[in-house]
Design a protein around this motif. Structure first.
Motif, PDB file in Angstrom:
ATOM      1  N   HIS A  23     -86.085 -13.769  -6.863  1.00  0.00           N
ATOM      2  CA  HIS A  23     -85.348 -15.029  -6.814  1.00  0.00           C
ATOM      3  C   HIS A  23     -86.216 -16.184  -6.316  1.00  0.00           C
ATOM      4  O   HIS A  23     -87.290 -15.982  -5.744  1.00  0.00           O
ATOM      5  CB  HIS A  23     -84.119 -14.883  -5.911  1.00  0.00           C
ATOM      6  CG  HIS A  23     -84.454 -14.608  -4.471  1.00  0.00           C
ATOM      7  ND1 HIS A  23     -84.798 -15.603  -3.577  1.00  0.00           N
ATOM      8  CD2 HIS A  23     -84.498 -13.444  -3.769  1.00  0.00           C
ATOM      9  CE1 HIS A  23     -85.024 -15.078  -2.393  1.00  0.00           C
ATOM     10  NE2 HIS A  23     -84.859 -13.764  -2.478  1.00  0.00           N
ATOM     11  N   CYS A  27     -82.532 -19.014  -2.444  1.00  0.00           N
ATOM     12  CA  CYS A  27     -81.594 -18.152  -3.158  1.00  0.00           C
ATOM     13  C   CYS A  27     -81.685 -16.726  -2.631  1.00  0.00           C
ATOM     14  O   CYS A  27     -82.348 -16.455  -1.634  1.00  0.00           O
ATOM     15  CB  CYS A  27     -81.881 -18.187  -4.653  1.00  0.00           C
ATOM     16  SG  CYS A  27     -81.784 -19.834  -5.385  1.00  0.00           S
ATOM     17  N   MET A  40     -78.498 -14.253  -7.422  1.00  0.00           N
ATOM     18  CA  MET A  40     -78.722 -15.216  -8.495  1.00  0.00           C
ATOM     19  C   MET A  40     -79.026 -14.537  -9.836  1.00  0.00           C
ATOM     20  O   MET A  40     -79.032 -15.197 -10.871  1.00  0.00           O
ATOM     21  CB  MET A  40     -79.862 -16.157  -8.126  1.00  0.00           C
ATOM     22  CG  MET A  40     -79.545 -17.078  -6.967  1.00  0.00           C
ATOM     23  SD  MET A  40     -78.239 -18.247  -7.394  1.00  0.00           S
ATOM     24  CE  MET A  40     -77.830 -18.922  -5.785  1.00  0.00           C
ATOM     25  N   LEU A  74     -75.240 -23.198  -5.687  1.00  0.00           N
ATOM     26  CA  LEU A  74     -76.609 -23.297  -5.197  1.00  0.00           C
ATOM     27  C   LEU A  74     -76.638 -23.896  -3.792  1.00  0.00           C
ATOM     28  O   LEU A  74     -77.409 -23.444  -2.934  1.00  0.00           O
ATOM     29  CB  LEU A  74     -77.442 -24.142  -6.158  1.00  0.00           C
ATOM     30  CG  LEU A  74     -78.952 -24.167  -5.896  1.00  0.00           C
ATOM     31  CD1 LEU A  74     -79.541 -22.763  -5.961  1.00  0.00           C
ATOM     32  CD2 LEU A  74     -79.661 -25.076  -6.894  1.00  0.00           C
ATOM     33  N   SER A  91     -75.777 -21.257  -1.402  1.00  0.00           N
ATOM     34  CA  SER A  91     -76.901 -20.331  -1.251  1.00  0.00           C
ATOM     35  C   SER A  91     -77.943 -20.913  -0.307  1.00  0.00           C
ATOM     36  O   SER A  91     -78.457 -20.216   0.578  1.00  0.00           O
ATOM     37  CB  SER A  91     -77.527 -20.043  -2.615  1.00  0.00           C
ATOM     38  OG  SER A  91     -78.646 -19.189  -2.476  1.00  0.00           O
TER      39      SER A  91
END
Length: 268
Positions: free
Chosen positions: A23, A27, A31, A178, A181
């Motif tokens: 990733h 992240c 993902m 996102l 994350s």
């Protein structure tokens, strides 16, 4: 400590050949949840988290050791060693593309192919205005401002940058995922990983790579613009460049079907 525990490794799939999914910044292995299952029938899939991200062991984070992408690449090699992998396919998103390149240069026998999703060997332009030399998409001032903003208020940085990085403004839920994350990432690790990511220059390493690579270049990518994909394609011998219809920097989330199809086509 076991590399599998350190990096929260998860293994699945029915195939003999391994496929590792790495990733990007801010992240975790989640993902890849729309991409990795499509390869379980033909590959032994390996998911992991970089130290400082996801479920990796935060106690293993040492700012002196993780002051470059080299240690992250060594972690990948440790995972390969513990799982006894050879001739694996490495799929790396964003900064993990260069982590995969460094790992393959160091131990080429471990990798048969690299899949580089929205990669960049250097984010900073050679000239301040990007008019001459290499164009990475950012001036030095841009990167300095980005890092200062992150240092000053990581939560605000996450909220401001996530929609830009993700693209696809008509699908705000992607930017929100996102952002969430980013906010789950340890702030101390994130600050240093941001410096390592955005200040690294891996252009000199590209000539050393002997492993064939697929470059997946998304459109309207604010982090790795199309000219970067062109540069990599020219610099990496035997590489394949695929220009995706997918927009933004995270096609593994925004366009997983196109991402899966491009990887399958290449590996055939």
């Amino acid at each position: 400590m076991s590399a599998l525990r350190k990096n929260n490794v998860r293994v699945d799939g029915a195939g003999q050949q391994a496929m590792l999914f790495a990733h990007g910044f801010g992240c975790d292995q989640g993902m890849w949840r729309f991409v990795e299952p499509s390869f379980r029938a033909g590959y032994r899939t390996v998911l992991f988290d970089h130290v400082g991200s996801g479920g990796a062991d935060l106690a293993c984070y040492d700012p002196q050791r993780y002051d470059s992408l080299v240690q992250y690449a060594d972690d990948v090699l440790d995972i390969c060693a513990e799982l006894q992998l050879e001739q694996a396919v490495f799929v790396g998103h964003s900064v993990s593309a260069m982590i995969g390149v460094l790992a393959a240069i160091k131990q080429p026998q471990l990798f048969s192919r690299l899949v580089l999703v929205c990669p960049s060997p250097c984010y900073i332009n050679d000239s301040d205005d990007g008019a001459t030399g290499y164009v990475g998409g950012f001036s030095r001032g841009d990167i300095a401002g980005l890092i200062d903003f992150l240092d000053d208020n990581f939560v605000a940085w996450s909220g401001a940058m996530a929609p830009t990085i993700m693209g696809n403004p008509e699908r705000p839920e992607l930017g929100q995922e996102l952002e969430s994350s980013f906010c789950r990432t340890d702030p101390t690790c994130a600050r240093q990983f941001a410096r390592v990511t955005f200040l690294s220059d891996n252009r000199p390493d590209l000539a050393l790579l002997r492993t064939p690579a697929l470059i997946l270049q998304a459109s309207e990518d604010a982090i790795a613009p199309p000219c970067v994909g062109d540069y990599l394609h020219q610099a990496l011998r035997g590489s394949t460049l695929v220009r995706m219809a997918a927009r933004g920097h995270c096609p593994n989330l925004s366009a997983p079907q196109e991402t899966v199809a491009a990887i399958h086509d290449y590996l055939r």
